[in-house]
Scaffold this motif. Structure first.
Motif, PDB file in Angstrom:
ATOM      1  N   SER B 278     -33.534  43.462  38.423  1.00  0.00           N
ATOM      2  CA  SER B 278     -33.182  42.500  39.462  1.00  0.00           C
ATOM      3  C   SER B 278     -31.785  41.943  39.214  1.00  0.00           C
ATOM      4  O   SER B 278     -31.411  41.712  38.063  1.00  0.00           O
ATOM      5  CB  SER B 278     -34.190  41.344  39.472  1.00  0.00           C
ATOM      6  N   PRO B 279     -31.034  41.740  40.274  1.00  0.00           N
ATOM      7  CA  PRO B 279     -29.727  41.087  40.101  1.00  0.00           C
ATOM      8  C   PRO B 279     -29.882  39.599  39.785  1.00  0.00           C
ATOM      9  O   PRO B 279     -28.952  38.956  39.302  1.00  0.00           O
ATOM     10  CB  PRO B 279     -29.040  41.303  41.450  1.00  0.00           C
ATOM     11  N   ASP B 280     -31.073  39.067  40.046  1.00  0.00           N
ATOM     12  CA  ASP B 280     -31.357  37.665  39.727  1.00  0.00           C
ATOM     13  C   ASP B 280     -31.654  37.573  38.230  1.00  0.00           C
ATOM     14  O   ASP B 280     -32.673  38.047  37.751  1.00  0.00           O
ATOM     15  CB  ASP B 280     -32.568  37.213  40.554  1.00  0.00           C
ATOM     16  N   LEU B 281     -30.757  36.965  37.479  1.00  0.00           N
ATOM     17  CA  LEU B 281     -30.857  36.983  36.021  1.00  0.00           C
ATOM     18  C   LEU B 281     -32.064  36.217  35.509  1.00  0.00           C
ATOM     19  O   LEU B 281     -32.495  36.389  34.391  1.00  0.00           O
ATOM     20  CB  LEU B 281     -29.580  36.423  35.387  1.00  0.00           C
ATOM     21  N   ALA B 282     -32.622  35.356  36.357  1.00  0.00           N
ATOM     22  CA  ALA B 282     -33.765  34.571  35.924  1.00  0.00           C
ATOM     23  C   ALA B 282     -35.082  35.286  36.210  1.00  0.00           C
ATOM     24  O   ALA B 282     -36.138  34.855  35.770  1.00  0.00           O
ATOM     25  CB  ALA B 282     -33.746  33.217  36.625  1.00  0.00           C
ATOM     26  N   GLN B 283     -35.013  36.376  36.970  1.00  0.00           N
ATOM     27  CA  GLN B 283     -36.269  36.955  37.444  1.00  0.00           C
ATOM     28  C   GLN B 283     -37.082  37.628  36.344  1.00  0.00           C
ATOM     29  O   GLN B 283     -38.280  37.444  36.254  1.00  0.00           O
ATOM     30  CB  GLN B 283     -35.991  37.959  38.569  1.00  0.00           C
ATOM     31  N   TYR B 284     -36.418  38.473  35.529  1.00  0.00           N
ATOM     32  CA  TYR B 284     -37.154  39.173  34.474  1.00  0.00           C
ATOM     33  C   TYR B 284     -36.729  38.663  33.117  1.00  0.00           C
ATOM     34  O   TYR B 284     -35.758  37.922  32.981  1.00  0.00           O
ATOM     35  CB  TYR B 284     -36.932  40.680  34.593  1.00  0.00           C
ATOM     36  N   ARG B 285     -37.476  39.102  32.112  1.00  0.00           N
ATOM     37  CA  ARG B 285     -37.331  38.529  30.784  1.00  0.00           C
ATOM     38  C   ARG B 285     -36.018  38.861  30.077  1.00  0.00           C
ATOM     39  O   ARG B 285     -35.480  38.049  29.343  1.00  0.00           O
ATOM     40  CB  ARG B 285     -38.464  39.070  29.903  1.00  0.00           C
ATOM     41  N   HIS B 286     -35.539  40.111  30.266  1.00  0.00           N
ATOM     42  CA  HIS B 286     -34.410  40.573  29.459  1.00  0.00           C
ATOM     43  C   HIS B 286     -33.163  40.706  30.306  1.00  0.00           C
ATOM     44  O   HIS B 286     -33.231  40.959  31.503  1.00  0.00           O
ATOM     45  CB  HIS B 286     -34.731  41.913  28.812  1.00  0.00           C
TER      46      HIS B 286
END
Lengths: 309, 367
Positions: B278-286
């Motif tokens: 995801s381009p959303d840096l908060a979406q996934y863990r790493h």
């Protein structure tokens, strides 16, 4: 394809790519080669015909028509007619075994095939003399059974077979190795017997190499002196071949006749070279055609589903 | 025609080319023998043809043992990698060879060859010699020659190896259609997994003389039996982790490893499609940087470099890529959805593990 033909083809390919500035060196080398060939090959050859015809055409023909000379010519043809087919069969069999199968002792077999090239023909003749002569190991026994090998036509044939033994095999081995076994195996999967595969697939694919080997084998069979000389006994009209006849006439100070017979051998040699060159030329044409395969026509459209139902 | 191999081995001297291989091919199947070179697949094909004899084991055709039946009587069509066309014969004579051997009548031979020439799009080429043909034409002549005597099984050794990429693609499709219409049992050898996946009904995978797996393209891709198959069929990310306190760690990536002693190594494998980005840096863990995007046909392969420097391969469709607004060197967040624990290369694979991440809303729901 013979190695010689291949390297010739290569030489033709690379021609014109050499450095042009070596003009002087090139002219010197070519000049030296031409001079050498003229002095050592062309002049002697011309001299043979010159001497043969020195006393006119009539004397030349008379020399050739001598009964002993005609007998020698017949014997030479007979010996070649026996030795060449024998060594052709042997050469094909040996080349086949070496090129198409893996077995223990293969390197040794190849060395054995080369033996007649390595050994002096006189020594080869002596080996047979020691084996089959009256003072030899098998001579008395053979004589008791009415078989004469030494000082007989059979001895001459034996010596010739030995000396000309490697030509066909040596020529065919690289050709067969290059061709591989795929075509033969394809024939087998299509149900063909080994015999049919040999005649219809193997033999046609090596025919140029085979012809080349046979031509060389024949030339040597007709021209062999050393081994034959030891075993023949030089009986005029019976066990003299053309080379032996030349030798004998020359030592009898009959130069015209000697050179007349020699000219016959020279003609055979020239004919051999001519046929050999022709075969090489044919081979090269075959290669050139095979080369074109690289620039073969583009693939047409593959058939559509409707086309093939 | 059904073909069965029972514990077949082939040794050349002291090297085992094929080692205790058993499998069955059903009537009318199109089967790929797949593996890296030296895997033994060509030897298996040649044993079926009768060009090699098995050292051990039995080869059965329709339930009858054929180990001792010579190649001429096996009624197989074999297409060699080099095509092995008879150089001194025209296209017509090449195709007619097997029919002449079987002593067909001249009229029947002409009819059969004409039929095959039409079937293979070779009309007008019957008087050409093999060196006057293009690569694709040569191959079609080779297949026509093999099929002419109506064999009960067609064997092809690396059929598409010697033609260029564009023609290869056409030939693959063509072979599938040919098989569909003629319905002759067909086995072909290839080292190209994509080719095997695309063309065959079933794939037999070999490695170093051993049969690793046999199954449909989908089975071998989705349920590989071991790491070799998993890595040979498609792409797999493999991580070498170390276990501490019940967790296998490599860089910032962690995988649960309950009951495994500290200090032990654990190998983790996952397919590129299991990586979510995801381009959303908060979406996934790493966090990672998108290093390269490879444009394959239909899909894109992405190469990520994580914070700790791990290189991870992922894939997505062009549409997804556009929707996410990704570009090389952009920062992304990612997580791994599924993975497997890998043992040694040939040992059986562990079951696929689903990562118990909390379900995150997909992009569509966010808007």
């Amino acid at each position: 394809m013979s190695g010689a033909a291949k390297s010739r083809l290569l030489a033709q390919r690379t021609r014109g790519h050499g450095p042009e500035e070596g003009g002087l060196a090139r002219r010197f080398l070519i000049g030296a080669a031409v001079l050498f060939l003229t002095v050592f090959l062309v002049l002697p050859l011309v001299n043979v015909f010159w001497q043969a015809l020195a006393k006119g055409g009539r004397a030349y023909l008379a020399a050739l028509a001598e009964p002993d000379t005609i007998a020698a010519a017949k014997l030479t043809l007979l010996v070649a007619a026996i030795a060449v087919p024998l060594n052709t069969v042997f050469g094909v069999a040996a080349a086949w075994a070496i090129a198409k199968f893996q077995f223990r002792g293969k390197a040794f077999l190849i060395t054995l095939i080369d033996l007649p090239f390595a050994i002096s023909p006189v020594v080869a003749g002596l080996i047979y003399l020691v084996l089959f002569g009256m003072q030899g190991y098998l001579g008395p026994w053979l004589d008791a059974h009415g078989i004469r090998i030494v000082f007989n036509v059979s001895g001459i044939v034996l010596a010739t077979v030995f000396v000309t033994f490697p030509f066909v095999a040596r020529e065919l081995i690289p050709v067969m190795q290059a061709t591989g076994t795929d075509q033969e195996q394809a024939a087998l999967t299509l149900g063909a017997s080994g015999w049919r595969t040999f005649w219809q697939v193997t033999l046609p694919s090596v025919k140029w190499g085979l012809l080349y080997g046979v031509i060389l084998c024949n030339a040597r069979a007709m021209g062999e002196f050393g081994a034959v000389s030891v075993l023949s006994g030089h009986i005029a009209g019976e066990t003299d071949t053309l080379p032996l006849r030349v030798d004998k006439l020359y030592h009898e100070f009959n130069a015209t006749s000697a050179f007349a017979v020699a000219s016959l051998l020279a003609v055979i040699a020239l004919l051999t070279l001519f046929v050999k060159t022709y075969l090489e030329w044919q081979q090269q044409r075959a290669f050139a055609r095979a080369e074109q395969a690289g620039s073969a026509p583009a693939d047409n459209e593959l058939p559509t589903r409707d086309d093939w139902l | 025609m059904s073909i069965e191999l029972r514990h077949v081995s082939k040794r050349f001297g002291s090297t085992a080319a094929v080692n205790d291989v058993s499998f069955t091919v059903q009537d009318g199947e199109l089967v790929a023998l797949l593996g890296p070179s030296g895997g033994g697949k060509t030897t298996v094909l040649r044993m079926i043809a009768g060009l090699e004899r098995p050292t051990d084991g039995d080869l059965l055709v329709r339930g009858e043992r054929v180990n001792d039946v010579p190649v001429q009587q096996r009624n197989i069509g074999f297409v060699f990698q080099s095509y092995a066309l008879f150089k001194n014969m025209t296209v017509f004579k090449n195709i007619a060879f097997g029919l002449k051997v079987k002593q067909w009548k001249r009229r029947d031979i002409k009819a059969r060859v004409t039929e095959l020439l039409a079937l293979f799009g070779l009309e007008g080429l019957e008087n050409r010699y093999p060196h006057q043909l293009s690569g694709g034409q040569r191959q079609r002549v080779a297949i026509a020659r093999a099929l002419a005597p109506k064999p009960s099984v067609l064997l092809l050794d690396e059929p598409f190896g010697a033609v260029d990429a564009k023609i290869r693609q056409e030939l693959r499709e063509w072979l599938v259609r040919l098989h569909h219409d003629l319905n002759v049992t067909t086995l072909f050898v290839t080292h190209d997994q994509e080719e095997a996946m695309e063309v065959s009904n079933r794939i037999v995978i070999f490695s170093r003389g051993n049969l690793e797996q046999i199954g449909t393209p989908r089975e071998v891709y989705e349920s590989p039996v071991n790491e070799f198959v998993a890595r040979f069929i498609g792409v797999m990310n493999v991580l070498e982790c170390e276990v501490w306190g019940g967790t296998a760690t490599l860089g910032e990536l962690e995988f649960p490893a309950p009951g495994i002693p500290d200090g032990q190594r654990m190998r983790i494998g996952f397919r590129p499609y299991a990586v979510q980005i995801s381009p959303d840096l908060a979406q996934y863990r790493h966090l990672a940087t998108l290093r390269h995007t490879f444009f394959l046909v239909g899909v894109l392969r992405l190469e990520l470099e994580s914070e700790s420097g791990l290189v991870i391969r992922a894939r997505m469709t062009k549409e997804e890529y556009a929707q996410l607004g990704l570009a090389d060197d952009c920062r992304v967040s990612f997580q791994i959805r599924n993975y497997r624990v890998l043992a040694t290369e040939s040992a059986a694979l562990g079951p696929e593990q689903h990562v118990p991440y909390p379900e995150v809303p997909s992009i569509g729901e966010n808007i």
